[in-house]
Design a protein around this motif. Structure first.
Motif, PDB file in Angstrom:
ATOM      1  N   ALA A  91       3.805   5.998  -5.391  1.00  0.00           N
ATOM      2  CA  ALA A  91       3.710   6.051  -6.852  1.00  0.00           C
ATOM      3  C   ALA A  91       2.614   7.036  -7.262  1.00  0.00           C
ATOM      4  O   ALA A  91       2.801   7.840  -8.182  1.00  0.00           O
ATOM      5  CB  ALA A  91       3.425   4.663  -7.411  1.00  0.00           C
ATOM      6  N   ALA A  92       1.476   6.995  -6.576  1.00  0.00           N
ATOM      7  CA  ALA A  92       0.368   7.897  -6.892  1.00  0.00           C
ATOM      8  C   ALA A  92       0.759   9.352  -6.648  1.00  0.00           C
ATOM      9  O   ALA A  92       0.357  10.248  -7.410  1.00  0.00           O
ATOM     10  CB  ALA A  92      -0.863   7.529  -6.066  1.00  0.00           C
ATOM     11  N   ARG A  93       1.568   9.603  -5.627  1.00  0.00           N
ATOM     12  CA  ARG A  93       2.010  10.982  -5.353  1.00  0.00           C
ATOM     13  C   ARG A  93       2.842  11.543  -6.487  1.00  0.00           C
ATOM     14  O   ARG A  93       2.915  12.750  -6.666  1.00  0.00           O
ATOM     15  CB  ARG A  93       2.818  11.038  -4.054  1.00  0.00           C
ATOM     16  CG  ARG A  93       1.933  10.963  -2.834  1.00  0.00           C
ATOM     17  CD  ARG A  93       2.667  11.368  -1.615  1.00  0.00           C
ATOM     18  NE  ARG A  93       3.267  12.681  -1.789  1.00  0.00           N
ATOM     19  CZ  ARG A  93       3.578  13.502  -0.810  1.00  0.00           C
ATOM     20  NH1 ARG A  93       3.339  13.133   0.421  1.00  0.00           N
ATOM     21  NH2 ARG A  93       4.146  14.653  -1.030  1.00  0.00           N
ATOM     22  N   THR A  94       3.516  10.671  -7.234  1.00  0.00           N
ATOM     23  CA  THR A  94       4.316  11.136  -8.372  1.00  0.00           C
ATOM     24  C   THR A  94       3.519  11.129  -9.665  1.00  0.00           C
ATOM     25  O   THR A  94       4.059  11.443 -10.719  1.00  0.00           O
ATOM     26  CB  THR A  94       5.578  10.275  -8.563  1.00  0.00           C
ATOM     27  OG1 THR A  94       5.190   8.947  -8.919  1.00  0.00           O
ATOM     28  CG2 THR A  94       6.429  10.255  -7.315  1.00  0.00           C
ATOM     29  N   PRO A  97       0.817  -1.229   0.000  1.00  0.00           N
ATOM     30  CA  PRO A  97       0.000   0.000   0.000  1.00  0.00           C
ATOM     31  C   PRO A  97       0.848   1.275   0.000  1.00  0.00           C
ATOM     32  O   PRO A  97       0.491   2.269  -0.630  1.00  0.00           O
ATOM     33  CB  PRO A  97      -0.832  -0.107   1.281  1.00  0.00           C
ATOM     34  CG  PRO A  97      -0.875  -1.566   1.588  1.00  0.00           C
ATOM     35  CD  PRO A  97       0.442  -2.111   1.119  1.00  0.00           C
ATOM     36  N   GLN A  98       1.988   1.237   0.702  1.00  0.00           N
ATOM     37  CA  GLN A  98       2.874   2.405   0.690  1.00  0.00           C
ATOM     38  C   GLN A  98       3.474   2.626  -0.700  1.00  0.00           C
ATOM     39  O   GLN A  98       3.598   3.774  -1.148  1.00  0.00           O
ATOM     40  CB  GLN A  98       3.993   2.235   1.706  1.00  0.00           C
ATOM     41  CG  GLN A  98       3.544   2.333   3.146  1.00  0.00           C
ATOM     42  CD  GLN A  98       4.654   1.933   4.104  1.00  0.00           C
ATOM     43  OE1 GLN A  98       5.489   1.090   3.801  1.00  0.00           O
ATOM     44  NE2 GLN A  98       4.652   2.550   5.280  1.00  0.00           N
ATOM     45  N   ALA A  99       3.843   1.549  -1.376  1.00  0.00           N
ATOM     46  CA  ALA A  99       4.384   1.673  -2.733  1.00  0.00           C
ATOM     47  C   ALA A  99       3.337   2.315  -3.646  1.00  0.00           C
ATOM     48  O   ALA A  99       3.660   3.208  -4.438  1.00  0.00           O
ATOM     49  CB  ALA A  99       4.788   0.298  -3.268  1.00  0.00           C
ATOM     50  N   ALA A 100       2.095   1.898  -3.520  1.00  0.00           N
ATOM     51  CA  ALA A 100       1.019   2.480  -4.330  1.00  0.00           C
ATOM     52  C   ALA A 100       0.824   3.953  -3.992  1.00  0.00           C
ATOM     53  O   ALA A 100       0.639   4.796  -4.881  1.00  0.00           O
ATOM     54  CB  ALA A 100      -0.271   1.704  -4.111  1.00  0.00           C
ATOM     55  N   HIS A 101       0.891   4.271  -2.713  1.00  0.00           N
ATOM     56  CA  HIS A 101       0.725   5.662  -2.260  1.00  0.00           C
ATOM     57  C   HIS A 101       1.810   6.555  -2.842  1.00  0.00           C
ATOM     58  O   HIS A 101       1.528   7.619  -3.396  1.00  0.00           O
ATOM     59  CB  HIS A 101       0.743   5.717  -0.726  1.00  0.00           C
ATOM     60  CG  HIS A 101       0.863   7.102  -0.189  1.00  0.00           C
ATOM     61  ND1 HIS A 101      -0.211   7.965  -0.138  1.00  0.00           N
ATOM     62  CD2 HIS A 101       1.928   7.783   0.312  1.00  0.00           C
ATOM     63  CE1 HIS A 101       0.194   9.120   0.377  1.00  0.00           C
ATOM     64  NE2 HIS A 101       1.480   9.021   0.656  1.00  0.00           N
TER      65      HIS A 101
END
Length: 87
Positions: A16-19, A10-14
């Motif tokens: 990635a979404a921020r970028t 979930p942190q990786a998705a978060h």
């Protein structure tokens, strides 16, 4: 330097979404695993002491781009259509 916690899917998705990169749900785990592996390699490299190791100089005949411009042979993009601004 203390060990950092591993990145969770979930942190990786978060992050990635921020970028601006929206990851499909089935990629979260693989991206987190890859990021954790890269982090572990970089952590080992940071621990190495290169203080007494001088850089290896290139021999003059092997030096990249010795005496020439690196991209002198490239031609401009004359064949392409010029950019037109959207109206």
């Amino acid at each position: 330097m203390p060990a950092a916690e591993e990145l969770t899917p979930p942190q990786a998705a978060h992050w990635a979404a921020r970028t601006g990169l929206l990851l499909p749900d089935d990629r979260h785990e693989a991206v987190a695993a890859t990021a954790n592996h890269i982090h572990s390699v970089v952590a080992v490299l940071r621990e190495l002491d290169f203080a007494d190791t001088p850089p290896t100089p290139f021999p003059a005949e092997e030096e990249p781009y010795a005496g020439e411009e690196p991209y002198a042979e490239e031609k401009p993009y004359a064949e392409e259509e010029p950019h037109r601004a959207a109206v």
